[in-house]
Design an enzyme around this catalytic site. Structure first.
Site, PDB file in Angstrom:
ATOM      1  N   SER A  24       0.873  -1.167   0.000  1.00  0.00           N
ATOM      2  CA  SER A  24       0.000   0.000   0.000  1.00  0.00           C
ATOM      3  C   SER A  24       0.914   1.222   0.000  1.00  0.00           C
ATOM      4  CB  SER A  24      -0.940  -0.022   1.202  1.00  0.00           C
ATOM      5  OG  SER A  24      -1.750   1.124   1.249  1.00  0.00           O
ATOM      6  N   TYR A  78      -4.757   8.270  -6.625  1.00  0.00           N
ATOM      7  CA  TYR A  78      -3.822   7.337  -5.976  1.00  0.00           C
ATOM      8  C   TYR A  78      -4.314   6.964  -4.590  1.00  0.00           C
ATOM      9  CZ  TYR A  78       0.709   5.479  -4.394  1.00  0.00           C
ATOM     10  OH  TYR A  78       1.715   4.679  -3.911  1.00  0.00           O
ATOM     11  N   LYS A 110      -5.309   3.235  -2.971  1.00  0.00           N
ATOM     12  CA  LYS A 110      -4.608   2.688  -1.811  1.00  0.00           C
ATOM     13  C   LYS A 110      -5.530   2.544  -0.595  1.00  0.00           C
ATOM     14  CE  LYS A 110      -0.547   2.137  -3.673  1.00  0.00           C
ATOM     15  NZ  LYS A 110      -0.019   0.777  -3.902  1.00  0.00           N
TER      16      LYS A 110
END
Length: 281
Positions: free
Chosen positions: A134, A148, A152
Site C-alpha cells: 500500500s 492514488y 490505496k
C-alpha cells in the site's frame, strides 16, 4: 525453510529489491513484469531459481495463468507480493474518467486478481503469506493525489477484510505502507515529477507550486533495507496486518488519527441527533 515467492512489478524499484533479496538468500521466485527483458539479468544470475513471467496485472486471465504456471513450476507458493502499481497525480477536478479507471484497474483490481488466483493454492496448503504494498498514502491523503489515495485506501480496506477471511486457513495478510524510497540514483522520488500527470488546470497552479516546494523533504529510504525488512516480516510467526516501512510518516499518521478522533468527539452531539429516536414516535 526455503520459500517460493510470486512478486508483481519485479522490473524495478522496491519490487526488484524484494526479488533480489529473496533469491540471494536461496529462495525461489516467480518474478512478473510487463516485459520479461527487464528480468533477464535475474535469470542470468540465479538460473532456475527464478521464473520470469510476462504479465500485466490488469489482464485477469493472464494473471490466473501466470499464478498457475508458477505453482506448477515450483510445486507450491508461499509468499505473494502485490507490488505492481503507479501514482496518478492530479486534482480531482482534473482527472479524466480513463485516468481514474486506469489507476483503479492497476492498483486495486490488479491486486484482487492476483489474490483470487493464488488463494485456492494457499488454502489447499493451509499456509501462505499475502503481502500487499500500500503506502503511507493509504492512511493519510494530500491534495493532487485523489486517484492514488482512492486506490490505496481501497486496498487497505480490502486486505483488512481479507485477513479476517483467510486466517482460518493458515494464510496471513500484511499491508506494507512505505514512505518515500530512493530510486537507483539515490534520490527521493518526486511524485509530482515522476507520476502520471493529469492535464493541469491553471486554477490549481498555486497549489502545485506549493506542494512541489515541499516534495522530497522527507528522508529517502533505502530499497535494499526495505527488502531485508520484508524478509524478517515473512519469516515472522505472527506478522502484523499493517506495518509502516520507512521513517518520517509515523508522526504525520499519528496526528491524522488524533485529529479524526477529536473531530468525531467534537461532533458527537450531532451524531447522536442524527440517530434519532424511533421508539419515541
Amino acid at each position: 525453510m526455503q520459500k517460493v515467492w510470486f512478486v508483481t512489478g519485479s522490473s524495478r524499484g522496491l519490487g526488484r529489491n524484494f526479488v533480489e533479496a529473496a533469491l540471494a538468500r536461496g529462495d525461489k521466485v516467480a518474478a512478473t513484469a510487463r516485459n520479461t527483458a527487464s528480468l533477464q539479468a535475474l535469470a542470468d544470475t540465479y538460473g532456475d531459481a527464478v521464473l520470469p513471467l510476462e504479465m500485466d496485472v490488469t489482464d485477469r486471465a493472464t494473471v490466473f495463468e501466470s499464478v498457475k504456471r508458477a505453482k506448477e513450476h515450483f510445486g507450491r507458493l508461499d509468499v505473494i507480493v502485490n507490488n505492481a502499481g503507479y501514482a496518478q497525480i492530479g486534482a480531482v477536478e482534473e482527472l479524466t474518467e480513463q485516468e481514474l479507471r486506469d489507476q483503479l484497474e492497476t492498483n486495486l483490481f490488479g491486486a484482487v486478481w492476483v489474490v483470487q488466483a493464488a488463494l485456492p493454492y494457499l488454502r489447499e496448503q493451509r499456509s501462505g503469506h499475502i503481502i500487499q504494498l500500500s503506502s503511507a498514502a493509504g492512511v493519510i491523503a494530500m491534495p493532487l493525489g485523489g486517484a492514488y489515495h482512492a486506490s490505496k485506501w481501497a486496498l487497505e480496506g480490502l486486505n483488512e477484510a481479507l485477513a479476517g477471511e483467510v486466517a482460518e486457513f493458515g494464510v496471513k495478510v500484511t499491508i506494507i505502507e512505505p514512505g518515500g524510497f530512493a530510486t537507483r540514483d539515490g534520490h527521493n522520488p518526486d511524485p509530482l515529477a515522476n507520476g502520471h500527470m493529469a492535464k493541469p488546470d491553471p486554477a490549481y497552479d498555486g497549489l502545485r507550486q506549493h506542494l512541489g516546494a515541499m516534495t522530497g523533504k522527507m528522508p529517502a529510504g533505502d530499497p535494499a533495507a526495505a527488502a531485508q525488512a520484508l524478509l524478517k516480516l515473512v519469516d515472522s510467526a505472527n506478522p502484523p496486518v499493517r506495518v509502516l516501512f520507512g521513517k518520517g510518516f509515523h508522526p504525520l499518521i499519528e496526528r491524522a488519527y488524533a485529529d479524526r478522533l477529536k473531530t468525531w468527539a467534537d461532533w458527537q452531539d450531532l451524531s447522536i441527533e442524527a440517530h434519532g429516536n424511533l421508539e419515541a414516535r
